[in-house]
Design a protein around this motif. Structure first.
Motif, PDB file in Angstrom:
ATOM      1  N   GLU A 128       0.826  -1.205   0.000  1.00 43.42           N
ATOM      2  CA  GLU A 128       0.000   0.000   0.000  1.00 43.42           C
ATOM      3  C   GLU A 128       0.863   1.260   0.000  1.00 43.42           C
ATOM      4  N   ARG A 129       1.952   1.220   0.798  1.00 45.51           N
ATOM      5  CA  ARG A 129       2.842   2.385   0.843  1.00 45.51           C
ATOM      6  C   ARG A 129       3.506   2.616  -0.518  1.00 45.51           C
TER       7      ARG A 129
ATOM      8  N   ARG B 251       0.976   4.097  -2.822  1.00 45.61           N
ATOM      9  CA  ARG B 251       0.808   5.535  -2.556  1.00 45.61           C
ATOM     10  C   ARG B 251       1.995   6.339  -3.085  1.00 45.61           C
TER      11      ARG B 251
ATOM     12  N   LYS C 274       2.003   9.210  -5.876  1.00 43.90           N
ATOM     13  CA  LYS C 274       2.601  10.517  -5.597  1.00 43.90           C
ATOM     14  C   LYS C 274       3.674  10.852  -6.626  1.00 43.90           C
TER      15      LYS C 274
END
Length: 539
Positions: A400-401, A404, A408
């Motif tokens: 998930e990181r 993200r 970004k």
């Protein structure tokens, strides 16, 4: 590839299969070799207990070479094979020997296969109790166990558990009295008897000869005291461990404890492992048995190599023990260091199972030396279950990181491209505006220059002659491109250039316009003659 040696009654079958194969596939191969239906076949000897036919071999974490045996309770054996098969199955059974050490008032629970001899059991007890085999006095062996070369099955001990008592013979003078009080069936092999037969004649101290001192006095240290760095200490430890217990042992991480942490905990979540810290102590009576029977068991070695980073340290020497406690305080905190301090020497060796958890390191389990292979494996697998659950959560968080961060990065890249496009658009607009300003400036300069030329031509024209002038006069009527008419009188003696200057003074320079006569139609711009030549008609 995995190798299996399968025993069935009086036959041995070698089977080689892939790790991705199932237990059922092994049975199908055995069905062809042994002519025994799969439905009537029980495949035994798995270190993890009972397994189903659908179990994939890879999930069992097996070593490369394995031994199994087949049971067929529904098939009645022939008279020639029945007894042999029963004996073979008994040899593969594990017997639990509960051995009471009388002087120490302590019990040892040890697992041995039925193929183990009485002599091998007594030698293992020597490692635990420091009582040489020659000086051991036993209670509890069956009356038929008169030869130490007998296997446990042949000795007739109780299955699955048998109780024994061991003590030290006080002196040769008391041997007969003790033998009356304690049934002793100890037999010394010829080679062992020869080793000790003439010890007193050569002046060898009995305590030294029979190992009654500490184990550290009999062996070179596992780890040098005050080693310059942890890597050199671990190299020495690994070499000495191999010398004592053979090459089949866990792969010890060579480096500092901090480096082991980095290797185990600080990679990607999918690559992380548990950290197993083995603490060795030569002064403990459990050390030799733990190392030889548990730590060097193929199943344990294989499982550790696949799932753990194994780091070791020897705490026999006080300096090395203090150094370890300092490292534990730095990496785990004072609580873990204090816990290690509370363990007594005879509770070693210790096996610490450590899991990295985000901002801290957690000790999941502390395994003491008085354990069995099965118990050690179960506790390692239990720690692995906890770690796997945490690892899956870490993998999800990491994915998930990363997702993200990817979004970004894509947004940042899109924003950067947008800024770049805006910058280029702004620069192009600025260039266009600058070009317009430049062209406008040029146009103004050209207009100013043209106006100056027009004014100078207008001022340079000779005055218009009067109609009643005595000299010949030509009155010219000129139609402009806009339909407007220009009229003026010119002296007949004027050069055609004066006509051109007049037209140019009205805003029509001859470089840009032509003067044409109406009839006959001709271009007078190239005729360097007087005005009379243009005629009196309209030009």
């Amino acid at each position: 590839m995995l190798n299996f040696r399968v025993e069935y009654r009086d036959r041995n079958v070698e089977v080689v299969v892939e790790e991705s194969s199932s237990v059922g596939e092994i049975k199908q191969i055995l069905e062809t070799e042994l002519q025994v239906p799969v439905s009537k076949m029980q495949l035994k000897g798995w270190k993890t207990g009972e397994v189903s036919d659908s179990t994939v071999l890879r999930s069992l974490h097996l070593p490369k070479n394995n031994s199994l045996y087949v049971l067929t309770p529904d098939i009645v054996p022939t008279a020639s094979t029945s007894q042999t098969s029963a004996q073979q199955e008994s040899l593969n059974q594990n017997f639990l020997l509960v051995i009471s050490h009388r002087e120490a008032q302590r019990d040892y629970s040890l697992n041995f296969p039925g193929s183990k001899t009485i002599q091998e059991v007594k030698r293992n007890i020597y490692d635990l109790t420091n009582i040489p085999v020659r000086h051991q006095q036993w209670e509890g062996w069956p009356t038929i166990a008169t030869d130490d070369s007998l296997t446990l099955v042949a000795a007739g001990i109780s299955y699955p558990c048998h109780h024994l008592t061991v003590c030290r013979r006080s002196s040769p003078a008391n041997t007969r009295e003790q033998s009356e009080e304690c049934t002793d069936v100890h037999m010394v092999s010829d080679s062992e008897g020869d080793d000790f037969e003439d010890a007193s004649e050569f002046g060898v101290d009995e305590v030294e000869m029979f190992g009654m001192g500490t184990s550290g006095s009999r062996k070179s240290p596992m780890m040098p005291e005050n080693a310059e760095n942890e890597g050199d200490a671990l190299l020495h430890f690994t070499a000495e461990f191999s010398t004592r217990y053979g090459d089949c042992h866990p792969v010890f991480f060579i480096g500092s404890l901090e480096a082991a942490f980095q290797e185990a905990f600080y990679g990607k979540a999918r690559d992380r492992k548990l950290l197993a810290i083995y603490l060795h102590n030569d002064e403990s009576v459990l050390t030799n048995v733990f190392c030889s029977q548990m730590l060097c068991a193929e199943s344990i070695v294989s499982y550790l190599s696949q799932n753990f980073i194994t780091w070791a340290w020897d705490v026999t020497k006080e300096a090395n023990r203090a150094r370890l406690l300092t490292m534990c305080t730095r990496h785990f905190g004072s609580v873990v260091a204090q816990t290690i301090r509370t363990y007594k020497t005879d509770q070693f060796p210790l096996f610490l199972i450590v899991m990295g958890k985000r901002a801290s390191n957690e000790v999941l389990n502390v395994i003491q030396g008085n354990t069995t292979v099965d118990e050690l494996m179960m506790r390692l697998m239990g720690a692995m279950d906890i770690f796997t659950a945490q690892q899956q959560e870490d993998i999800r968080d990491e994915d998930e990181r990363e997702a993200r961060e990817m979004v970004k990065r894509e947004q940042d890249e899109a924003y950067r491209l947008s800024l770049e496009a805006d910058r280029k658009k702004r620069e192009a607009q600025e260039r266009e505006e600058a070009e317009q300003v430049r062209l406008e400036q040029i146009r103004k300069e050209q207009e100013e220059e043209r106006e100056a030329i027009r004014l100078s031509l207008e001022q340079a024209l000779p005055p218009e002659p009067e109609e009643d002038s005595s000299e010949p006069i030509s009155k010219l009527r000129i139609r402009t491109p806009s339909g407007e008419f220009l009229e003026r009188r010119f002296l007949g003696s004027c050069k055609l250039q004066v006509l051109f200057d007049f037209v140019a003074s009205k805003g029509y320079p001859w470089e840009e316009f032509k003067l044409l006569t109406t009839f006959p139609r001709r271009n007078v711009s190239r005729t360097p003659t007087g005005a009379q030549d243009a005629g009196r008609n309209n030009v």
